[in-house]
Design a protein around this motif. Sequence first.
Motif, short mmCIF file in Angstrom:
data_model
loop_
_atom_site.label_atom_id
_atom_site.label_comp_id
_atom_site.label_asym_id
_atom_site.label_seq_id
_atom_site.Cartn_x
_atom_site.Cartn_y
_atom_site.Cartn_z
N ALA A 160 24.96 43.23 40.16
CA ALA A 160 24.29 44.75 39.65
C ALA A 160 24.79 45.76 38.37
CB ALA A 160 23.78 45.92 40.01
N ASP A 161 26.39 45.26 38.41
CA ASP A 161 27.41 46.07 37.47
C ASP A 161 27.83 45.37 36.80
OD1 ASP A 161 26.96 48.75 38.98
OD2 ASP A 161 29.36 47.74 40.02
N GLY A 162 27.62 43.81 36.89
CA GLY A 162 27.68 42.85 35.66
C GLY A 162 28.73 42.05 36.12
N ASN A 163 29.29 42.41 37.12
CA ASN A 163 30.58 41.53 37.63
C ASN A 163 29.91 39.91 38.49
OD1 ASN A 163 31.92 43.45 36.70
ND2 ASN A 163 31.78 44.38 39.26
N VAL A 164 31.22 39.47 38.23
CA VAL A 164 30.49 37.78 38.47
C VAL A 164 32.38 37.56 39.48
CG1 VAL A 164 29.76 36.84 37.01
CG2 VAL A 164 32.19 37.04 36.55
N PRO A 165 31.80 36.34 40.99
CA PRO A 165 33.15 36.34 41.72
C PRO A 165 33.49 35.63 40.66
CG PRO A 165 30.55 35.38 42.02
CD PRO A 165 30.83 36.00 41.32
N VAL A 166 35.24 35.27 41.12
CA VAL A 166 36.25 34.52 41.00
C VAL A 166 37.16 34.33 41.91
CG1 VAL A 166 37.88 34.40 39.31
CG2 VAL A 166 35.88 35.81 38.33
N VAL A 167 37.44 33.38 41.95
CA VAL A 167 38.70 32.69 42.98
C VAL A 167 39.60 32.28 42.65
CG1 VAL A 167 38.92 30.92 44.70
CG2 VAL A 167 36.38 31.70 44.53
N CYS A 168 40.82 32.75 42.78
CA CYS A 168 42.31 32.45 42.46
C CYS A 168 43.24 31.78 43.56
CB CYS A 168 42.67 33.81 42.13
SG CYS A 168 41.89 34.79 40.85
N THR A 169 43.59 30.60 43.27
CA THR A 169 43.83 30.11 44.09
C THR A 169 45.50 29.43 44.09
OG1 THR A 169 42.05 28.24 44.82
CG2 THR A 169 44.01 27.50 45.32
N PRO A 170 47.19 30.10 45.01
CA PRO A 170 48.00 29.98 44.37
C PRO A 170 48.58 28.51 44.42
CG PRO A 170 47.42 31.06 46.84
CD PRO A 170 46.15 30.76 46.45
N SER A 171 50.03 28.80 44.14
CA SER A 171 50.88 27.44 43.55
C SER A 171 51.60 27.64 45.12
CB SER A 171 51.10 27.29 42.57
OG SER A 171 52.80 28.67 42.18
N GLY A 172 51.52 28.81 46.17
CA GLY A 172 52.44 28.84 46.73
C GLY A 172 52.04 29.25 48.36
N GLY A 173 52.49 29.60 49.11
CA GLY A 173 52.01 29.88 50.30
C GLY A 173 51.20 31.11 50.46
N ALA A 174 51.11 32.09 49.65
CA ALA A 174 49.82 33.11 49.48
C ALA A 174 48.52 32.11 49.81
CB ALA A 174 50.08 34.21 47.93
N GLN A 175 47.49 33.02 50.96
CA GLN A 175 45.89 33.21 50.26
C GLN A 175 45.22 33.30 49.16
OE1 GLN A 175 44.59 35.72 53.78
NE2 GLN A 175 45.54 33.93 55.35
N THR A 176 44.36 32.10 48.83
CA THR A 176 43.41 31.97 47.76
C THR A 176 42.74 33.90 48.02
OG1 THR A 176 42.92 29.80 48.25
CG2 THR A 176 41.01 31.46 47.47
N VAL A 177 42.78 34.93 46.96
CA VAL A 177 41.72 35.57 46.76
C VAL A 177 40.56 35.67 46.13
CG1 VAL A 177 43.28 37.16 47.44
CG2 VAL A 177 43.22 36.84 44.68
N ARG A 178 39.57 36.30 46.24
CA ARG A 178 38.53 36.15 45.70
C ARG A 178 38.41 37.79 45.10
NH1 ARG A 178 33.29 33.30 46.53
NH2 ARG A 178 31.57 34.42 46.20
N LEU A 179 37.71 38.30 43.75
CA LEU A 179 37.87 38.68 42.90
C LEU A 179 36.22 39.18 42.47
CD1 LEU A 179 41.08 37.94 40.67
CD2 LEU A 179 40.93 38.93 42.72
N GLU A 180 35.91 39.92 41.98
CA GLU A 180 34.42 40.35 41.29
C GLU A 180 35.08 40.71 39.98
OE1 GLU A 180 31.76 42.89 42.94
OE2 GLU A 180 31.12 41.84 44.78
N LEU A 181 34.78 40.57 39.26
CA LEU A 181 35.40 40.54 37.75
C LEU A 181 34.24 40.71 36.77
CD1 LEU A 181 38.47 38.23 37.51
CD2 LEU A 181 38.20 41.10 37.61
N ALA A 182 34.45 41.19 35.52
CA ALA A 182 32.77 41.46 34.65
C ALA A 182 33.15 40.52 33.97
CB ALA A 182 33.98 42.31 33.46
N LYS A 183 31.85 40.25 33.57
CA LYS A 183 31.26 38.70 32.80
C LYS A 183 32.36 38.01 32.26
CE LYS A 183 27.26 38.79 32.42
NZ LYS A 183 25.49 38.63 32.15
N ASP A 184 33.11 38.86 31.31
CA ASP A 184 33.38 38.22 30.16
C ASP A 184 34.93 38.83 30.61
OD1 ASP A 184 34.30 40.68 30.25
OD2 ASP A 184 34.12 41.28 28.30
N TRP A 185 35.71 37.96 31.99
CA TRP A 185 36.73 38.53 32.36
C TRP A 185 37.59 37.16 31.68
CZ3 TRP A 185 38.76 34.16 34.83
CH2 TRP A 185 38.78 33.60 35.57
#
Length: 80
Positions: A38-63
């Motif tokens: 409702a705030d105009g945010n979209v889900p964004v998935v960020c995958t790391p190159s190393g041992g960290a875990q993937t994170v899911r973000l909610e960012l502005a549509k124009d991120w």
Amino acid sequence: MKQREVTDKHNTTWTCAQAYAALESEAAEQAVAKSETADGNVPVVCTPSGGAQTVRLELAKDWFDNLSDEELAQAIQAAQ
């Protein structure tokens, strides 16, 4: 699919993409539209190159075009 790469202060390179954006179909377009908050945010998935875990973000549509690398790295760090 549009992707952005950003490297955080721990030298981990993250590849980020909007969820569902890689799919090319009417169903995918509907999924993208329905995933917007409702705030105009979209889900964004960020995958790391190393041992960290993937994170899911909610960012502005124009991120992709308007969020700086530093802001994106900070959002990833906050979500971990």
